[in-house]
Design a protein around this motif. Sequence first.
Motif, PDB file in Angstrom:
ATOM      1  N   TRP A 158       1.057  -1.333   0.110  1.00  0.00           N
ATOM      2  CA  TRP A 158       0.029   0.164   0.054  1.00  0.00           C
ATOM      3  C   TRP A 158       0.933   1.244   0.034  1.00  0.00           C
ATOM      4  O   TRP A 158       1.960   1.450   1.150  1.00  0.00           O
ATOM      5  CB  TRP A 158      -0.764  -0.053   1.084  1.00  0.00           C
ATOM      6  CG  TRP A 158      -1.902  -1.096   1.210  1.00  0.00           C
ATOM      7  CD1 TRP A 158      -1.689  -2.202   1.983  1.00  0.00           C
ATOM      8  CD2 TRP A 158      -2.991  -1.271   0.520  1.00  0.00           C
ATOM      9  NE1 TRP A 158      -2.938  -3.175   1.991  1.00  0.00           N
ATOM     10  CE2 TRP A 158      -3.723  -2.345   1.002  1.00  0.00           C
ATOM     11  CE3 TRP A 158      -3.672  -0.752  -0.348  1.00  0.00           C
ATOM     12  CZ2 TRP A 158      -4.875  -2.976   0.388  1.00  0.00           C
ATOM     13  CZ3 TRP A 158      -4.710  -0.769  -1.095  1.00  0.00           C
ATOM     14  CH2 TRP A 158      -5.407  -2.161  -0.562  1.00  0.00           C
ATOM     15  N   ASN A 159       0.963   1.815  -0.900  1.00  0.00           N
ATOM     16  CA  ASN A 159       1.744   3.065  -1.266  1.00  0.00           C
ATOM     17  C   ASN A 159       1.053   4.096  -1.951  1.00  0.00           C
ATOM     18  O   ASN A 159      -0.188   4.407  -1.977  1.00  0.00           O
ATOM     19  CB  ASN A 159       3.020   2.625  -1.835  1.00  0.00           C
ATOM     20  CG  ASN A 159       2.754   2.584  -3.624  1.00  0.00           C
ATOM     21  OD1 ASN A 159       1.762   2.067  -3.698  1.00  0.00           O
ATOM     22  ND2 ASN A 159       3.881   3.197  -4.244  1.00  0.00           N
ATOM     23  N   ALA A 160       1.830   5.027  -2.271  1.00  0.00           N
ATOM     24  CA  ALA A 160       0.970   6.385  -3.048  1.00  0.00           C
ATOM     25  C   ALA A 160       0.440   6.329  -4.015  1.00  0.00           C
ATOM     26  O   ALA A 160      -0.643   7.233  -4.387  1.00  0.00           O
ATOM     27  CB  ALA A 160       2.285   7.636  -3.158  1.00  0.00           C
TER      28      ALA A 160
ATOM     29  N   SER B  69       6.876  -3.911   2.345  1.00  0.00           N
ATOM     30  CA  SER B  69       6.912  -2.434   1.581  1.00  0.00           C
ATOM     31  C   SER B  69       5.671  -1.901   1.683  1.00  0.00           C
ATOM     32  O   SER B  69       4.608  -2.561   1.691  1.00  0.00           O
ATOM     33  CB  SER B  69       7.220  -3.219   0.067  1.00  0.00           C
ATOM     34  OG  SER B  69       8.513  -3.506  -0.301  1.00  0.00           O
ATOM     35  N   GLY B  70       5.977  -0.569   1.930  1.00  0.00           N
ATOM     36  CA  GLY B  70       4.513   0.125   2.136  1.00  0.00           C
ATOM     37  C   GLY B  70       3.658  -0.005   3.412  1.00  0.00           C
ATOM     38  O   GLY B  70       4.204  -0.700   4.442  1.00  0.00           O
TER      39      GLY B  70
ATOM     40  N   ASN C 108       2.437   7.002   2.012  1.00  0.00           N
ATOM     41  CA  ASN C 108       2.665   8.280   1.433  1.00  0.00           C
ATOM     42  C   ASN C 108       3.946   8.166   0.204  1.00  0.00           C
ATOM     43  O   ASN C 108       4.247   9.200  -0.109  1.00  0.00           O
ATOM     44  CB  ASN C 108       2.847   9.309   2.323  1.00  0.00           C
ATOM     45  CG  ASN C 108       1.777   9.820   3.008  1.00  0.00           C
ATOM     46  OD1 ASN C 108       0.727   9.882   2.651  1.00  0.00           O
ATOM     47  ND2 ASN C 108       1.906   9.972   4.621  1.00  0.00           N
ATOM     48  N   SER C 109       4.324   6.990   0.251  1.00  0.00           N
ATOM     49  CA  SER C 109       5.575   7.039  -0.715  1.00  0.00           C
ATOM     50  C   SER C 109       5.491   6.587  -1.982  1.00  0.00           C
ATOM     51  O   SER C 109       4.748   5.705  -2.394  1.00  0.00           O
ATOM     52  CB  SER C 109       6.550   5.798  -0.061  1.00  0.00           C
ATOM     53  OG  SER C 109       6.748   6.203   1.504  1.00  0.00           O
ATOM     54  N   ASP C 110       6.092   7.036  -2.892  1.00  0.00           N
ATOM     55  CA  ASP C 110       6.441   6.544  -4.281  1.00  0.00           C
ATOM     56  C   ASP C 110       6.822   5.337  -4.207  1.00  0.00           C
ATOM     57  O   ASP C 110       7.897   4.995  -3.261  1.00  0.00           O
ATOM     58  CB  ASP C 110       7.186   7.718  -5.061  1.00  0.00           C
ATOM     59  CG  ASP C 110       6.470   9.011  -5.242  1.00  0.00           C
ATOM     60  OD1 ASP C 110       5.324   9.035  -5.344  1.00  0.00           O
ATOM     61  OD2 ASP C 110       7.112   9.964  -5.441  1.00  0.00           O
TER      62      ASP C 110
ATOM     63  N   GLU D  43      10.980  14.592   2.745  1.00  0.00           N
ATOM     64  CA  GLU D  43       9.759  15.463   2.949  1.00  0.00           C
ATOM     65  C   GLU D  43       8.662  15.191   1.947  1.00  0.00           C
ATOM     66  O   GLU D  43       7.320  15.181   2.633  1.00  0.00           O
ATOM     67  CB  GLU D  43      10.075  16.784   2.919  1.00  0.00           C
ATOM     68  CG  GLU D  43      10.932  17.229   4.104  1.00  0.00           C
ATOM     69  CD  GLU D  43      11.484  18.750   3.683  1.00  0.00           C
ATOM     70  OE1 GLU D  43      11.042  19.268   2.559  1.00  0.00           O
ATOM     71  OE2 GLU D  43      12.162  19.211   4.715  1.00  0.00           O
ATOM     72  N   GLU D  44       8.867  14.368   0.976  1.00  0.00           N
ATOM     73  CA  GLU D  44       7.988  14.004  -0.058  1.00  0.00           C
ATOM     74  C   GLU D  44       6.934  13.074   0.432  1.00  0.00           C
ATOM     75  O   GLU D  44       5.869  12.567   0.181  1.00  0.00           O
ATOM     76  CB  GLU D  44       8.319  13.872  -1.387  1.00  0.00           C
ATOM     77  CG  GLU D  44       9.124  12.501  -1.521  1.00  0.00           C
ATOM     78  CD  GLU D  44      10.630  12.836  -1.266  1.00  0.00           C
ATOM     79  OE1 GLU D  44      11.066  13.660  -0.479  1.00  0.00           O
ATOM     80  OE2 GLU D  44      11.452  12.106  -1.876  1.00  0.00           O
TER      81      GLU D  44
END
Length: 335
Positions: A192-194, A218-219, A259-261, A326-327
């Motif tokens: 589960w990510n951006a 991951s995620g 929130n991560s790419d 920060e992204e």
Amino acid sequence: MNSKKLIAVAGGLALACSVFAQSNIAEKISSDMVAVEGGTFQMGSRDNENNETPVHEVKINDFSILNTEVTQTQYKAVIGVNYSHFKGAERPVEEVSWYDAIVFCNKLSAMAGLTPVYSLDGETDPDKWGDIPRMDSADGDKARWNAITWNTSADGYRLPTEAEWEYAAIGGLYGSPENLYSGSNIISDVAWNADNPDGETHDVATKAPNALGLFDMSGNVWEWVWDWYGNYHLADNDNPLGAKADVTGRKMRRGGSINSDAVFCRNANRASSVPELRGVDLGFRVVRSVIVAADSENEEPVVAPAANTVPEEEDDDPLLTVEYDEEDGLDVIID
């Protein structure tokens, strides 16, 4: 029965239910630990961030690791509160600092009848450590907590080292090192990510596991690990514990989050934050060492170097990169 007796009976029942719930949680966590056979692997990456180099062979001893990130149900049963932003019994706990995770580990160890791993000022009971530092706490309070030590002879719960985490994410001896993410090259299969439009955490174990049967490496939420952030060293290849001193003031976190790419959810990705940070996508999972009996009854426990201890021979090299990511949304803090 008068009101005082009713209150006493109700209080007794509540206490009994709490103890029962804690016992069940400790047993459930124990049953969900996955044995990881030790071995060697190539840690790092040549193709991405500079702080993932050099790629180097690392030896890892046997250990066990929780098959999911610590859930909000588990955290509340051990700590008594749940500060998570995205509420859900089976969602991963978040809004926890590195310090919060350390406290959880020792409290869970005591609950399970195991020897707590971490010590502060020679004391293993977190109730005697004082208030957990937050972002606005005094520097002296943070420095004191940064000096927490690790008794490597203890059999209790702890955070994984960065190397243990990456080894487990790959799948240990049974994984595919060529996979970018934990269990797949296709991020939507395991994380589960951006890329997910709702921007919230999800119940653990709802994506595919990796070769070890581990979910959400991951995620979902970033996972705190033991290590201070520092450069890799080729000579530090036998169960490495990370930087030898608090050279950056930041602790490692691994795995990416909601929130991560995709690039931040890779097995080799390295990110870090100050240990007092609480974030809406910061969580953790626990591990246990496989303890080998000492040769002598009088042998002293082996204690990892204190986080603020300067090594005798050399300091860590200047870091090649400084990543705040920060992204990834960690500027969103609810403290």
